[in-house]
Scaffold this motif. Sequence first.
Motif, PDB file in Angstrom:
ATOM      1  N   MET A  18     -47.471 -34.000  15.868  1.00 24.48           N
ATOM      2  CA  MET A  18     -47.603 -32.784  15.066  1.00 24.48           C
ATOM      3  C   MET A  18     -46.470 -31.839  15.408  1.00 24.48           C
ATOM      4  O   MET A  18     -45.827 -31.957  16.463  1.00 24.48           O
ATOM      5  N   LEU A  19     -46.235 -30.898  14.507  1.00 26.67           N
ATOM      6  CA  LEU A  19     -45.179 -29.909  14.672  1.00 26.67           C
ATOM      7  C   LEU A  19     -45.805 -28.584  15.069  1.00 26.67           C
ATOM      8  O   LEU A  19     -46.548 -27.979  14.290  1.00 26.67           O
ATOM      9  N   VAL A  20     -45.535 -28.136  16.286  1.00 32.14           N
ATOM     10  CA  VAL A  20     -46.176 -26.939  16.817  1.00 32.14           C
ATOM     11  C   VAL A  20     -45.133 -26.070  17.516  1.00 32.14           C
ATOM     12  O   VAL A  20     -44.083 -26.553  17.950  1.00 32.14           O
ATOM     13  N   GLY A  21     -45.434 -24.788  17.623  1.00 32.42           N
ATOM     14  CA  GLY A  21     -44.503 -23.917  18.322  1.00 32.42           C
ATOM     15  C   GLY A  21     -44.918 -22.461  18.298  1.00 32.42           C
ATOM     16  O   GLY A  21     -45.741 -22.041  17.487  1.00 32.42           O
ATOM     17  N   SER A  22     -44.322 -21.701  19.193  1.00 31.42           N
ATOM     18  CA  SER A  22     -44.620 -20.274  19.290  1.00 31.42           C
ATOM     19  C   SER A  22     -43.941 -19.466  18.202  1.00 31.42           C
ATOM     20  O   SER A  22     -44.333 -18.327  17.930  1.00 31.42           O
ATOM     21  N   MET A  23     -42.910 -20.057  17.580  1.00 32.55           N
ATOM     22  CA  MET A  23     -42.130 -19.336  16.573  1.00 32.55           C
ATOM     23  C   MET A  23     -42.111 -20.146  15.292  1.00 32.55           C
ATOM     24  O   MET A  23     -41.791 -21.338  15.310  1.00 32.55           O
ATOM     25  N   SER A  24     -42.419 -19.497  14.187  1.00 29.06           N
ATOM     26  CA  SER A  24     -42.528 -20.224  12.926  1.00 29.06           C
ATOM     27  C   SER A  24     -41.211 -20.830  12.483  1.00 29.06           C
ATOM     28  O   SER A  24     -41.181 -21.812  11.755  1.00 29.06           O
ATOM     29  N   ARG A  25     -40.099 -20.266  12.918  1.00 24.92           N
ATOM     30  CA  ARG A  25     -38.796 -20.761  12.478  1.00 24.92           C
ATOM     31  C   ARG A  25     -38.392 -22.051  13.180  1.00 24.92           C
ATOM     32  O   ARG A  25     -37.420 -22.705  12.773  1.00 24.92           O
ATOM     33  N   GLY A  26     -39.095 -22.416  14.244  1.00 23.26           N
ATOM     34  CA  GLY A  26     -38.759 -23.630  14.957  1.00 23.26           C
ATOM     35  C   GLY A  26     -39.986 -24.256  15.595  1.00 23.26           C
ATOM     36  O   GLY A  26     -40.549 -23.699  16.541  1.00 23.26           O
ATOM     37  N   LEU A  27     -40.414 -25.411  15.078  1.00 24.30           N
ATOM     38  CA  LEU A  27     -41.608 -26.092  15.585  1.00 24.30           C
ATOM     39  C   LEU A  27     -41.191 -27.369  16.318  1.00 24.30           C
ATOM     40  O   LEU A  27     -40.308 -28.100  15.868  1.00 24.30           O
ATOM     41  N   PHE A  28     -41.843 -27.629  17.441  1.00 22.94           N
ATOM     42  CA  PHE A  28     -41.521 -28.776  18.288  1.00 22.94           C
ATOM     43  C   PHE A  28     -42.374 -29.984  17.898  1.00 22.94           C
ATOM     44  O   PHE A  28     -43.558 -29.855  17.599  1.00 22.94           O
ATOM     45  N   PHE A  29     -41.753 -31.171  17.949  1.00 21.25           N
ATOM     46  CA  PHE A  29     -42.473 -32.413  17.695  1.00 21.25           C
ATOM     47  C   PHE A  29     -43.196 -32.814  18.980  1.00 21.25           C
ATOM     48  O   PHE A  29     -42.556 -33.117  19.987  1.00 21.25           O
ATOM     49  N   VAL A  30     -44.532 -32.810  18.942  1.00 27.50           N
ATOM     50  CA  VAL A  30     -45.343 -33.217  20.094  1.00 27.50           C
ATOM     51  C   VAL A  30     -46.076 -34.499  19.734  1.00 27.50           C
ATOM     52  O   VAL A  30     -46.790 -34.568  18.734  1.00 27.50           O
ATOM     53  N   HIS A  31     -45.875 -35.524  20.552  1.00 26.47           N
ATOM     54  CA  HIS A  31     -46.453 -36.841  20.275  1.00 26.47           C
ATOM     55  C   HIS A  31     -47.981 -36.852  20.418  1.00 26.47           C
ATOM     56  O   HIS A  31     -48.557 -36.111  21.234  1.00 26.47           O
TER      57      HIS A  31
END
Length: 391
Positions: free
Chosen positions: A245-258
């Motif tokens: 899934m794509l998650v992150g603290s900032m909407s402009r950049g989401l991290f790919f977490v397996h």
Amino acid sequence: MTRSVWLKADDSVGDWDARKRRITAGLEAGVDWVLVDEGDVERVRELGSVNVAAFGSDDADVIEEADPDAANDDAMPDAYVAGKGGEGDGTVELPSDLSGSADLSALRRGHANAAYVRVLDPEYESFAEQAAENAEFTLVAGEDWTIIPLENLIARIGEETTLVAGVDSAAEAETAFETLDVGADAVLLDSDDPDEIRRTVNVRDAADRERLDLAWATVTEVEEAGSADRVCVDTGSLLEDDEGMLVGSMSRGLFFVHAETAESPYVAARPFRVNAGAVHAYVRTPDGGTKYLSELQSGDEVQVADRDGHTRSAVVGRAKIEKRPMFRVEAETEAGDRIETLLQNAETIKVATSEGRTAVTDLEAGDELLVYLESGARHFGESIEERIIEK
């Protein structure tokens, strides 16, 4: 565009037992519509929940003026289809002046809101175009179906109506959905094979999926961040090794977490789970929006992505929140923008790096992380053009 699969199950299929087998296979596969004769509508509703279209007679209730209470009648279809046993399927010869067509008259008068047309020659293409002017759904099929007539119809009527292309296989459905890079809105499948029906539904799902352009960002800092309320997103689907899934603290950049698909010396694999981060973080949803992880609950949909950017939706079965020690992971994009997120300090949480699948506990400055970047900001999960500072 949301694609759909219609399943043809009128009396041309055979007796009721044969039609029932086909309809049951369609319901199990997840078709969107079933097309039957008017007398079978109630029978279909007894088999399961699905949209029902029916070949109707000219004395059918007028769609727009039907009794509101009748809309709940199990014998009332969701769409009446003109064309069977008439000009649409070639039973009755097309009049030289199409203004005298009985099928077109039924559409204009509201006795039907869908048209069925067998494209036997160019005249029937013109007939389908005129039917589309008044039809919410235009179902087109051909004895010798080729790509050219479908291209013509998509170009001429694709924006006026929901265009449903007749197909006999999943391969033909894939072609129909891809024609002219726009494709038909739906397909009408004529097949008894449960596997073929299931493959066609899979083609529909693949056509609906968003393809994301993922990028690389360079890790600039990984530091312990104390404890926080962490969310595990448990889905009702089994995720593949390269999905997350794509998650992150900032909407402009989401991290790919397996997803937790890998075995570990510490815990068994949980291939339905993504340990996604702290409650404040965003997670991307299938409609292109975001939700806070804290908002997720059973029944919600989240977007699942693979490393190539192919996406699909998954239903949340449970959102599990527990206090856990966290890392703050900061990364810099190629454009020099800084993005970050909080991830649990545990060996089982893995992110996608240029080296493969890396545990967050092994992450170091200089590693390249797979991320999804988006311009603009978010307001209640919707992308907006507004200057918002996130830090």
